[in-house]
Motif scaffolding. Sequence first.
Motif, PDB file in Angstrom:
ATOM      1  N   THR A 260       5.118  10.350   8.087  1.00 41.78           N
ATOM      2  CA  THR A 260       4.522  10.015   9.374  1.00 41.78           C
ATOM      3  C   THR A 260       3.020   9.847   9.186  1.00 41.78           C
ATOM      4  O   THR A 260       2.352  10.742   8.650  1.00 41.78           O
ATOM      5  N   ALA A 261       2.504   8.702   9.578  1.00 41.80           N
ATOM      6  CA  ALA A 261       1.062   8.466   9.553  1.00 41.80           C
ATOM      7  C   ALA A 261       0.480   8.823  10.917  1.00 41.80           C
ATOM      8  O   ALA A 261       1.131   8.639  11.952  1.00 41.80           O
ATOM      9  N   THR A 262      -0.727   9.324  10.922  1.00 43.98           N
ATOM     10  CA  THR A 262      -1.474   9.546  12.164  1.00 43.98           C
ATOM     11  C   THR A 262      -2.585   8.510  12.209  1.00 43.98           C
ATOM     12  O   THR A 262      -3.500   8.530  11.381  1.00 43.98           O
ATOM     13  N   VAL A 263      -2.472   7.568  13.134  1.00 47.22           N
ATOM     14  CA  VAL A 263      -3.444   6.484  13.257  1.00 47.22           C
ATOM     15  C   VAL A 263      -4.135   6.623  14.606  1.00 47.22           C
ATOM     16  O   VAL A 263      -3.465   6.719  15.645  1.00 47.22           O
ATOM     17  N   SER A 264      -5.452   6.641  14.606  1.00 46.08           N
ATOM     18  CA  SER A 264      -6.188   6.861  15.849  1.00 46.08           C
ATOM     19  C   SER A 264      -7.297   5.829  16.007  1.00 46.08           C
ATOM     20  O   SER A 264      -7.870   5.334  15.034  1.00 46.08           O
ATOM     21  N   CYS A 265      -7.562   5.538  17.261  1.00 45.26           N
ATOM     22  CA  CYS A 265      -8.661   4.640  17.633  1.00 45.26           C
ATOM     23  C   CYS A 265      -9.189   5.128  18.973  1.00 45.26           C
ATOM     24  O   CYS A 265      -8.486   5.010  19.993  1.00 45.26           O
ATOM     25  N   GLY A 266     -10.388   5.706  18.989  1.00 44.65           N
ATOM     26  CA  GLY A 266     -10.905   6.281  20.226  1.00 44.65           C
ATOM     27  C   GLY A 266      -9.993   7.378  20.739  1.00 44.65           C
ATOM     28  O   GLY A 266      -9.651   8.313  20.020  1.00 44.65           O
TER      29      GLY A 266
ATOM     30  N   LEU B 138      -1.796   7.734  -2.176  1.00 43.45           N
ATOM     31  CA  LEU B 138      -1.344   9.116  -2.172  1.00 43.45           C
ATOM     32  C   LEU B 138      -1.357   9.669  -3.593  1.00 43.45           C
ATOM     33  O   LEU B 138      -1.054   8.949  -4.549  1.00 43.45           O
ATOM     34  N   PRO B 139      -1.680  10.950  -3.767  1.00 44.34           N
ATOM     35  CA  PRO B 139      -1.565  11.559  -5.098  1.00 44.34           C
ATOM     36  C   PRO B 139      -0.111  11.593  -5.542  1.00 44.34           C
ATOM     37  O   PRO B 139       0.815  11.628  -4.721  1.00 44.34           O
ATOM     38  N   ALA B 140       0.098  11.580  -6.839  1.00 47.49           N
ATOM     39  CA  ALA B 140       1.446  11.495  -7.398  1.00 47.49           C
ATOM     40  C   ALA B 140       2.357  12.582  -6.856  1.00 47.49           C
ATOM     41  O   ALA B 140       3.553  12.351  -6.619  1.00 47.49           O
ATOM     42  N   GLY B 141       1.816  13.777  -6.645  1.00 47.53           N
ATOM     43  CA  GLY B 141       2.627  14.885  -6.160  1.00 47.53           C
ATOM     44  C   GLY B 141       3.129  14.722  -4.743  1.00 47.53           C
ATOM     45  O   GLY B 141       4.050  15.443  -4.323  1.00 47.53           O
TER      46      GLY B 141
ATOM     47  N   LYS C  41      -2.239  15.170   4.197  1.00 51.06           N
ATOM     48  CA  LYS C  41      -3.643  15.542   4.327  1.00 51.06           C
ATOM     49  C   LYS C  41      -4.566  14.500   3.705  1.00 51.06           C
ATOM     50  O   LYS C  41      -5.751  14.752   3.489  1.00 51.06           O
ATOM     51  N   ASN C  42      -4.006  13.337   3.458  1.00 50.20           N
ATOM     52  CA  ASN C  42      -4.756  12.276   2.783  1.00 50.20           C
ATOM     53  C   ASN C  42      -5.300  11.284   3.797  1.00 50.20           C
ATOM     54  O   ASN C  42      -4.536  10.673   4.556  1.00 50.20           O
ATOM     55  N   ARG C  43      -6.616  11.131   3.804  1.00 47.69           N
ATOM     56  CA  ARG C  43      -7.268  10.206   4.725  1.00 47.69           C
ATOM     57  C   ARG C  43      -7.444   8.852   4.065  1.00 47.69           C
ATOM     58  O   ARG C  43      -7.923   8.749   2.937  1.00 47.69           O
ATOM     59  N   LEU C  44      -7.052   7.807   4.787  1.00 54.05           N
ATOM     60  CA  LEU C  44      -7.313   6.457   4.327  1.00 54.05           C
ATOM     61  C   LEU C  44      -8.727   6.067   4.733  1.00 54.05           C
ATOM     62  O   LEU C  44      -9.320   6.677   5.630  1.00 54.05           O
ATOM     63  N   SER C  45      -9.257   5.063   4.088  1.00 54.06           N
ATOM     64  CA  SER C  45     -10.627   4.638   4.376  1.00 54.06           C
ATOM     65  C   SER C  45     -10.729   4.136   5.811  1.00 54.06           C
ATOM     66  O   SER C  45     -10.053   3.164   6.181  1.00 54.06           O
TER      67      SER C  45
ATOM     68  N   THR D  26       0.336   3.496  -3.214  1.00 50.79           N
ATOM     69  CA  THR D  26      -0.618   2.666  -2.474  1.00 50.79           C
ATOM     70  C   THR D  26      -0.115   2.441  -1.050  1.00 50.79           C
ATOM     71  O   THR D  26       1.027   2.031  -0.839  1.00 50.79           O
ATOM     72  N   ILE D  27      -1.004   2.710  -0.089  1.00 48.83           N
ATOM     73  CA  ILE D  27      -0.662   2.557   1.328  1.00 48.83           C
ATOM     74  C   ILE D  27      -1.639   1.582   1.969  1.00 48.83           C
ATOM     75  O   ILE D  27      -2.860   1.719   1.820  1.00 48.83           O
ATOM     76  N   ARG D  28      -1.086   0.612   2.696  1.00 51.84           N
ATOM     77  CA  ARG D  28      -1.915  -0.295   3.499  1.00 51.84           C
ATOM     78  C   ARG D  28      -1.394  -0.267   4.925  1.00 51.84           C
ATOM     79  O   ARG D  28      -0.213  -0.505   5.166  1.00 51.84           O
TER      80      ARG D  28
END
Length: 650
Positions: free
Chosen positions: A268-274, A251-254, A227-231, A202-204
Motif C-alpha cells: 500500500t502506497a501513501t500518496v498525499s497532496c495538500g 525499495l531496499p532488497a529486504g 517506510k521508504n519515501r519517494l522523491s 524500482t517504483i514509479r
Amino acid sequence: MTGRLICLLVCLPCLLFGQRQRDNSLNSEWTFAADPVKVGEKENWQDTAFASGNFDKVKVPHCFSTDPRYFFYTGTAWYFKHFEAGTPGNDHVFLRFDAVFYKSKIWLNGVLLGMHEGGYTPFEFDITPLLKNKNTLAVQVDNSWDTTTIPGAKTLVPYQSAAQRQLYPWMNYGGITRAVHLETRPTIYISNTKILATPDGTIRIKAFIRNSGTTPVTARVNATILKNRLSPQEVQVAPGSASTVELSGKLPAGDIKLWSPDSPALYTATVSCGRDTVLPRFGIRKIEVSGTRLLLNGEPIKMGGCNRPLDYPGYGSMDPASVLEQDLTMIKSGGMELSRISHYPVSEALLDWADEHGLLIIEEAGNWQMTAKQMNDTSMRSKYQSQLREMMERDWNHPCVIAYSVGNEFQSYTEEGKAWVRDMKSYVKSLDDSRLITFASMVLGRDIIKKGEDEASQYVDFVSANIYGGHLQTLQKIHTLYPDKPVYVSEFGIRTDDVKSEAERVAYLKKAMQEFRQCDYLIGASVWTFNDYLSRFPNTNPNGYRPWGLVNPDRSPRDMYITWQEEFAPATIELVNKNAGRASIRITARKDFPAYTMHGYRLTCNGTTYTLNTLHPGESMQLDIPLAGAAAAISLIKPGGYTIMQKTLK
C-alpha cells in the motif's frame, strides 16, 4: 450520444476508485418505477416536486431484470433517492456510480448532471454547486440495445440468422447494479494514481492532480511505501483542470516481495497532496512474453482458466460478496488461475480478490462479434474507447491484471478487423504500456486464413483462440501461422445437452487435455464456462439456461469440475509401491500443461500433512507414508489452503 461521459457540470476524465475512504453510501432503499412508454421526462419525473413516494421500494444495488415484479423487463426505468447532506465548506462532494446498465441520465435537485453509456464501468460527477441539506436524486436507466450499443446487435452478417444478429448471448441485466457513493474531497485532490513496480524494487507513481478551484495552485506531492519515501515533486495546476506528476524511488532488497498466484504479496502506497491522501494498493511483478513462453517474474507459466458469465439466480449481474467469494474460491481450487474471465469489465471487488488470493486476469471491455461496418464506425470506436479507458483507469494498479483483450469473435480477417486491433492496441499502449495485448479469435482454424498477415492476430503479444473441437489441428495451424507467439485457448468446452451423459463431457475434457499437452507453445486454456447462464440467444435451453458450466446455476459442481481439478493441477501423484502398511508415492511437477514452479505446496494423506519441496516443471520427489487400511486418501493443497486435487491411491 457518444460513449463518453457527458457531464454538464464537471467532466472528470481521470477517476479514482479503490484508493480512498468512501464517505457516504447511497445504497439501501430507493423508489423505482418502470417507464415502458417513456413518459418520465415528458411528465417531469426528474423534478424535485415529483411525488415518487408511492412507487415500489427497492434496495440498491438493484437489478430490475431479476426482481420478480419486472422480470426480464427491457426498456426505460427510474430510480429515486432522497438524502441529506451537510455543508462541505471549501471541499467538493462527488457522486459516484460504480456501474449502471446500460444508458443512464442523472438529475440532482431537478438539474441534469449528465449522461453515461456503458453498463460495467464507473462514472462520477462533482455535485457541489447543487448540493442542499435535503436532496433528491433521480436516475433514468435504459437497458435496451441495438446495433449502436456495446454490447448490442450486429449489422447484417451473411452467415448468421436474423435471430442471431439481433441478440447477444448474455442477459441485459438492467439497473443500478453496483454501489452508489458520495465522496468528499479537498479543492486540490488526487484524482488517480498509476503505479509501475518492477522486481528490482524500482517504483514509479504517476499522480493525477485536479484543481476544482478558481485560482491556479502549485502543489507538493509526496509518496511513501512502507517506510521508504519517494522523491517528492511539485506540480502546477490551472483552475478547473488537471496535471500529472511522477514520483520515483527504489525499495531496499529486504522490502521486495514479488507478487505471484502462489505468493500474492501486496503493498500500500501513501500518496498525499495538500489535505488529500489516498492509499493505492499494488504488487511487484513482471509479466512478459519471450518467444512462445509467457513469463511471470522471469519464470515460464502455463495455467488453466475459465470464463465466468456474470449470472446468479436471483442476483443477475450484481455479484454480491457471498457469490463472489464462493465462485472465486471454486475457481482458485479448480486450478483456473489464468483467465480471460469475462466479455466485459468485472467488478473491482473481483479484482481485489484476485489480487489478494492470486489469480491472473485478462480483462476485456467489449466488442463481442462486432461486424466490419461497426468496427469502422467512428461513433462505435469512440464508445468502445470510452468504456475501455474507464476500465483501465480503474484497474491499472491491480497486479492480477496481466493483459487487455480488445474483443471477442469479431471479423478479424477483414481489413476493418485488422485496423481495429492495430488501432486499439496503440490506444491501449498510450494509456498503459505495462500489460500485454490480445483478442479472442474464432477464425484461425478456417481455410480462409492462409498466412499470418491474413488475420489481426499478427498485431497481438499472444494469440488467443476460441476452439470447439479439433483442438490439436487448430493449435498446430495457429503455431504455423505465428511460430514466434505464445497461444492461449480463450474458450473451449462442451454443453451438457450436447452429450448423452456427464461422462462424455469428462471424456471430451481429457481428450482436449491430451492434445493441449502436445503443444509446448500453449500458455493457457480457459473453459467456456465456469457456470451456466441465462440467455435469449438462439439454441438456449427451454429453461432459459445455456448449460456450458463446470457447475450448475446454484454452483453445485458437476463431474466435469471434479475432473477439471485433477487435469488442471500442476502435479501428478502416483503410487510407486506399498509394503507392510506403508506406501511410497511420487509427486511430479508437470512439464507439459499446466506447468509452473510449485512453491509452498502441501500434501495431506490420511490426516497427516507433508510439506513439499519447491518443484520446478519436470522435477519430482517421493514420500514414504503410512496407509490406513489398503488405501491412501491424498489431497494436494496450494498455498492459501486451496485443495486442488483429491484422489485415493490403492
